[in-house]
Design a protein around this motif. Structure first.
Motif, PDB file in Angstrom:
ATOM      1  N   LEU A  53       2.766  19.746  11.763  1.00  0.00           N
ATOM      2  CA  LEU A  53       3.967  19.162  11.165  1.00  0.00           C
ATOM      3  C   LEU A  53       5.147  19.035  11.858  1.00  0.00           C
ATOM      4  O   LEU A  53       5.762  17.972  12.077  1.00  0.00           O
ATOM      5  CB  LEU A  53       4.364  19.865   9.877  1.00  0.00           C
ATOM      6  N   LEU A  84       4.231  16.010  14.134  1.00  0.00           N
ATOM      7  CA  LEU A  84       4.600  14.861  13.340  1.00  0.00           C
ATOM      8  C   LEU A  84       5.779  14.395  13.153  1.00  0.00           C
ATOM      9  O   LEU A  84       6.224  13.369  13.358  1.00  0.00           O
ATOM     10  CB  LEU A  84       4.028  15.022  11.931  1.00  0.00           C
ATOM     11  N   HIS A  98       7.887  11.142  15.312  1.00  0.00           N
ATOM     12  CA  HIS A  98       8.655  10.252  14.383  1.00  0.00           C
ATOM     13  C   HIS A  98      10.040  10.003  14.819  1.00  0.00           C
ATOM     14  O   HIS A  98      10.934   9.370  14.622  1.00  0.00           O
ATOM     15  CB  HIS A  98       8.487  10.434  12.782  1.00  0.00           C
ATOM     16  N   LEU A 153       3.442  14.114   3.660  1.00  0.00           N
ATOM     17  CA  LEU A 153       4.752  13.688   3.822  1.00  0.00           C
ATOM     18  C   LEU A 153       5.020  12.463   3.296  1.00  0.00           C
ATOM     19  O   LEU A 153       5.909  12.315   2.498  1.00  0.00           O
ATOM     20  CB  LEU A 153       5.036  13.478   5.331  1.00  0.00           C
ATOM     21  N   ASP A 154       4.155  11.363   3.330  1.00  0.00           N
ATOM     22  CA  ASP A 154       4.328  10.243   2.760  1.00  0.00           C
ATOM     23  C   ASP A 154       4.168  10.280   1.335  1.00  0.00           C
ATOM     24  O   ASP A 154       5.136   9.623   0.585  1.00  0.00           O
ATOM     25  CB  ASP A 154       3.168   9.245   3.114  1.00  0.00           C
ATOM     26  N   LEU A 196      -3.999  15.602  11.373  1.00  0.00           N
ATOM     27  CA  LEU A 196      -2.880  14.652  11.346  1.00  0.00           C
ATOM     28  C   LEU A 196      -2.975  13.814   9.969  1.00  0.00           C
ATOM     29  O   LEU A 196      -1.970  13.573   9.296  1.00  0.00           O
ATOM     30  CB  LEU A 196      -3.039  13.748  12.693  1.00  0.00           C
ATOM     31  N   GLY A 197      -4.335  13.211   9.685  1.00  0.00           N
ATOM     32  CA  GLY A 197      -4.001  12.482   8.492  1.00  0.00           C
ATOM     33  C   GLY A 197      -3.782  13.008   7.168  1.00  0.00           C
ATOM     34  O   GLY A 197      -3.064  12.554   6.630  1.00  0.00           O
ATOM     35  N   MET A 221       4.024   4.120   7.149  1.00  0.00           N
ATOM     36  CA  MET A 221       4.635   5.195   8.056  1.00  0.00           C
ATOM     37  C   MET A 221       3.552   5.409   9.010  1.00  0.00           C
ATOM     38  O   MET A 221       3.415   6.581   9.277  1.00  0.00           O
ATOM     39  CB  MET A 221       5.286   6.276   7.274  1.00  0.00           C
ATOM     40  N   GLU A 222       2.684   4.322   9.498  1.00  0.00           N
ATOM     41  CA  GLU A 222       1.668   4.417  10.207  1.00  0.00           C
ATOM     42  C   GLU A 222       1.945   5.430  11.545  1.00  0.00           C
ATOM     43  O   GLU A 222       2.991   4.715  12.134  1.00  0.00           O
ATOM     44  CB  GLU A 222       0.719   3.565  10.661  1.00  0.00           C
ATOM     45  N   LEU A 223       1.212   6.262  11.965  1.00  0.00           N
ATOM     46  CA  LEU A 223       1.819   7.059  13.397  1.00  0.00           C
ATOM     47  C   LEU A 223       0.510   7.336  14.214  1.00  0.00           C
ATOM     48  O   LEU A 223      -0.298   7.851  13.599  1.00  0.00           O
ATOM     49  CB  LEU A 223       2.419   8.492  12.891  1.00  0.00           C
ATOM     50  N   LYS A 224       0.736   7.035  15.327  1.00  0.00           N
ATOM     51  CA  LYS A 224      -0.379   7.597  16.430  1.00  0.00           C
ATOM     52  C   LYS A 224       0.077   8.543  17.125  1.00  0.00           C
ATOM     53  O   LYS A 224       1.097   8.351  18.029  1.00  0.00           O
ATOM     54  CB  LYS A 224      -0.806   6.242  17.171  1.00  0.00           C
ATOM     55  N   GLN A 241       0.194  13.655   7.334  1.00  0.00           N
ATOM     56  CA  GLN A 241       0.728  12.226   7.467  1.00  0.00           C
ATOM     57  C   GLN A 241       0.759  11.949   5.823  1.00  0.00           C
ATOM     58  O   GLN A 241       1.795  11.419   5.155  1.00  0.00           O
ATOM     59  CB  GLN A 241       0.520  11.185   8.051  1.00  0.00           C
TER      60      GLN A 241
END
Length: 168
Positions: free
Chosen positions: A20, A23, A27, A129-130, A122-123, A1-4, A126
């Motif tokens: 959040l 984020l 998505h 959540l993951d 962010l990291g 679920m990589e997000l930029k 993420q």
């Protein structure tokens, strides 16, 4: 679920609920603020949709993450479900599962202790959540085996944790 996210957002630490919300928005997941200290959202997992709640306690710099996989525990299965919860929690390094006393719902709970500035990057957002969705997906079948398949807690956990061997 990589997000930029854009460079500015990804590089800065932000108030936890704001990070959040960004984020979720990036998505395309639904979310909304319940109040100044709480954000609610929804994520599609492998087995079901998960309702997520994030509660921010600024005075303690703690962000509590709750993930509800829509598993209700009927009274007749409470003892077996609690036995399974204890075995599941022994498998976990972060967070834990519990039965919410209001509504008899199974939930995953994890508290993130944030630094002095009370921000979330962010990291970390993420990863949290993951991890929550991953743990709910990993143990969802075990709860179903106990609650609807009449398996013992040990048999349900063993069946849920079987990894496929070889390649298809």
């Amino acid at each position: 679920m990589e997000l930029k996210l854009d460079r500015r957002t990804a590089a800065e630490d932000t108030a936890p609920l704001d990070m959040l919300a960004r984020l979720f928005d990036a998505h395309g997941w639904p979310c909304g603020f319940e109040n100044d200290q709480e954000l609610a959202g929804e994520i599609e997992g492998s087995w079901t949709k998960y309702q997520l709640r994030f509660v921010w306690r600024a005075e303690d710099r703690v962000l509590q993450l709750l993930c509800l996989p829509e598993i209700r525990v009927p009274d007749a299965k409470r003892r077996a479900a609690c036995e399974l919860l204890a075995m599941v929690n022994e498998q976990m390094w972060l967070g834990h599962f519990d039965v919410w006393s209001q509504g008899d719902m199974v939930l995953y709970r994890h508290g993130l202790l944030l630094g002095e500035d009370g921000t979330l990057d962010l990291g970390t957002a993420q990863f949290a959540l993951d991890h929550a969705v991953s743990e709910c997906d990993r143990f969802y079948p075990a709860f179903q085996f106990v609650l609807w398949g009449d398996k013992s807690p040990r048999a349900a956990l063993d069946a849920a944790l079987v990894d496929a061997a070889g390649e298809a």
